[in-house]
Design an enzyme around this catalytic site. Structure first.
Site, PDB file in Angstrom:
ATOM      1  N   GLY A  71      -3.264  13.716   7.179  1.00  0.00           N
ATOM      2  CA  GLY A  71      -2.687  15.095   6.988  1.00  0.00           C
ATOM      3  C   GLY A  71      -3.465  15.167   5.607  1.00  0.00           C
ATOM      4  N   GLY A 119      -1.856  11.038  10.231  1.00  0.00           N
ATOM      5  CA  GLY A 119      -1.813  11.946  11.288  1.00  0.00           C
ATOM      6  C   GLY A 119      -2.710  11.834  12.193  1.00  0.00           C
ATOM      7  N   GLU A 142       1.006   4.684   4.501  1.00  0.00           N
ATOM      8  CA  GLU A 142       1.835   5.510   3.632  1.00  0.00           C
ATOM      9  C   GLU A 142       2.520   4.836   2.418  1.00  0.00           C
ATOM     10  OE1 GLU A 142       0.896   7.555   7.345  1.00  0.00           O
ATOM     11  OE2 GLU A 142       1.468   5.529   7.039  1.00  0.00           O
TER      12      GLU A 142
END
Length: 357
Positions: A71, A119, A142
């Protein structure tokens, strides 16, 4: 679905024979997903689902660097810093898209060439036909930015053999083709130089007929040989004990792994560890996505998210100042706050699929 050929469109759609083709078209940004892109992809998938002229779907990335790096984390950084909620709306629609892909009634072919992270995993690894190449680097990184694996990542990693998924979730390690297949993130290896031929062939025939001609055996990965110590070390109940076991192994690779973990956000590590463990017991992807949405919204107010993105993406000094700075300082109550319900009307509610994939 009408063809869109405008070069400046962030996502392109057209049909080749009986295949609906989605091209993520932000090569300078490694095809990072934006909220409008997610909405357009869902719109196209729902239209093609009802179109008898479309027999299967293919997703690919423009350029040669990768399918999708995730993302738009700069936008998430700005949102978190400003205390607004645009990211929550983005995640709600992104996770809906992940669930749609996972249960799409027609073959969904993902060309996972190059970088496929965050993503990017969400729009590919939930598909029914997942193709990697020798250039593939697949990861859920992440914890390095103070965030927690989402897009159904804890569902995918929770189902990996043994505790390989926990290893990938905590370290954020990028894996190649063989290890992606071993961990259940991909199905087929196709040499990168044959992807144009494969794409052309898919215009005339279904994926299950075409792939045997193009699939090959990838070069060996590294995880199979490390499986013993990974399963032994990650069986520990806490992240601190995982690190202690890694350091005690006497294997240089295990020691390096301990160092990798200790560089990540302590809070993100502990929440990730809890999330992957819980995901294994939740059953459906939809239930896991609901948990991830809750965590993501709560993490949006965490200082480590702003700091992690600042250090890795904005200022690029690679020296995040985590708060709290050490694993021992993150309590069980701290972790529980990230898993806590958001309140009436704020949860992600997805219908359960008629049959689990």
């Amino acid at each position: 679905m009408k063809s869109e050929a405008a070069a400046d469109e962030p996502v392109l759609f057209h049909t080749e024979g009986r295949t609906g083709v989605i091209t993520l078209n932000r090569p300078r940004a490694l095809n990072a997903l934006t909220h409008p892109m997610v909405l357009r992809i869902e719109e196209a998938l729902r239209a093609w689902e009802q179109d008898p002229a479309v027999g299967q779907v293919l997703i690919r990335g423009a350029g040669e660097r990768g399918l999708c790096a995730g993302g738009d984390i700069r936008a998430i950084h700005d949102d978190a810093k400003a205390g607004t909620s645009a990211s929550a709306a983005f995640w709600r629609d992104e996770y809906r898209l992940n669930a749609l892909i996972a249960h799409y009634p027609k073959p969904y072919v993902a060309l996972m060439d190059g970088i496929v992270m965050g993503g990017g995993v969400g729009v590919s690894a939930h598909g029914s036909v997942r193709v990697v190449t020798e250039r593939s680097r697949v990861a859920m990184p992440e914890t390095g930015i103070g965030f927690v694996p989402d897009i159904g990542g804890t569902h995918l990693l929770g189902r990996a053999p043994g505790l390989l998924g926990t290893h990938l979730a905590l370290t954020g390690t990028a894996v190649g083709a063989a290890d992606a297949i071993l961990c259940g993130l991909a199905d087929h290896f196709v040499p990168a130089d044959r992807l144009p031929e494969l794409t052309a062939a898919l215009a005339d025939a279904p994926a299950h007929e075409v792939l045997p001609e193009y699939s090959a055996a990838p070069d060996p990965g590294v995880l199979a040989a490390r499986r013993d110590w990974i399963d032994r070390c990650y069986a520990a109940d806490t992240v601190e004990e995982i690190v202690e076991r890694l350091l005690a192994e006497g294997d240089p690779a295990a020691g390096e792994t301990a160092g990798t973990i200790l560089a990540k956000s302590p809070t993100a590590l502990k929440v990730t560890h809890a999330a992957v463990r819980r995901a294994r017991g939740l059953g459906t992807l939809e239930r896991v996505l609901a948990q991830e949405y809750r965590i993501s919204c709560n993490v949006l107010r965490s200082p480590d998210l702003v700091e992690g993105i600042r250090a890795q993406v904005v200022d690029k000094d690679r020296t995040p100042r985590w708060s709290p700075p050490a694993l021992r300082d993150v309590t069980g109550e701290d972790v529980a706050r990230f898993l806590a319900p958001l309140g009436p009307g704020r949860e992600l509610e997805l219908p359960e699929p008629p049959a689990q994939r």
